[in-house]
Design an enzyme around this catalytic site. Structure first.
Site, short mmCIF file in Angstrom:
data_model
loop_
_atom_site.label_atom_id
_atom_site.label_comp_id
_atom_site.label_asym_id
_atom_site.label_seq_id
_atom_site.Cartn_x
_atom_site.Cartn_y
_atom_site.Cartn_z
N ASP A 66 1.11 -1.56 -0.05
CA ASP A 66 0.05 0.16 -0.03
C ASP A 66 0.85 1.14 -0.32
OD1 ASP A 66 -3.01 1.15 -0.04
OD2 ASP A 66 -2.20 1.27 2.20
N LEU A 67 1.83 1.07 -0.71
CA LEU A 67 2.68 2.23 -1.13
C LEU A 67 1.55 3.69 -1.51
CD1 LEU A 67 5.61 3.52 -0.33
CD2 LEU A 67 6.49 2.08 -2.37
#
Length: 190
Positions: A148-149
């Site tokens: 979930d960058l």
């Protein structure tokens, strides 16, 4: 002592808190008050509160499954000791839910920082990217993926360091590349 809410997602609330710590040296001891962030497991679509106690309703099995994943997130994160990854201090159960305390990063998320400036210079972008790539390299060397960058999950400290946060979707892999665990705490980002 809880000071204020820093943010809330689908599966948790993060608070700013202060705590007393005892410091010891070879000539004496002293107490200090430090800021920490505390993440509470709270499924906003399933939970309610009665005072400070979290109520689960009829979805106890779903709640406990996600609560175990939340704890796994804290344990996985605690294994990563790197300057550009948020540090976890402790994991505990209270009020019929779970919490973990972590380093408080005084600053703003990268998304807000970029919006306030309008854009980043090529040089600043590259300097920031190097710090985050080093953090991701540390994770990958530990056989973990963030998953979930995004700029909202990167904090810019007042000292100018980029710190990777929010490991709710992270996955830990074994030496054969098979997932050991998955901590799907959240729905991710479109």
């Amino acid at each position: 002592k809880i000071e204020k809410v820093l943010g809330q997602g689908s599966f948790g609330i993060t608070y700013l808190a202060t705590m007393k710590v005892k410091l010891g040296g070879n000539l004496g001891d002293m107490e200090a008050v430090v800021k920490v962030a505390i993440k509470e497991f709270f499924m906003k679509d399933y939970n309610e509160r009665s005072g400070s106690v979290v109520m689960t309703g009829s979805n106890v099995d779903i709640y406990r499954n996600y609560q175990n994943n939340f704890k796994r997130e804290a344990n996985n994160l605690s294994k990563l000791r790197f300057p550009h990854i948020v540090k976890v201090l402790e994991l505990f159960d209270e009020n019929n839910t779970s919490y973990f305390s972590m380093e408080y990063i005084d600053g703003e998320n990268l998304d807000d920082y970029i919006l306030s400036k309008g854009h980043l210079s090529e040089r600043e972008s590259l300097e920031n990217m190097v710090q985050i790539l080093e953090a991701l390299s540390c994770m990958h060397n530990s056989k973990m993926l963030h998953l979930d960058l995004k700029p909202l999950n990167i904090m810019l400290s007042t000292g100018g360091d980029m710190i990777l946060i929010d490991f709710g979707l992270s996955k830990q892999f074994d030496s054969n590349g098979e997932p050991e665990s998955s901590t799907p705490i959240g729905l991710g980002t479109r």
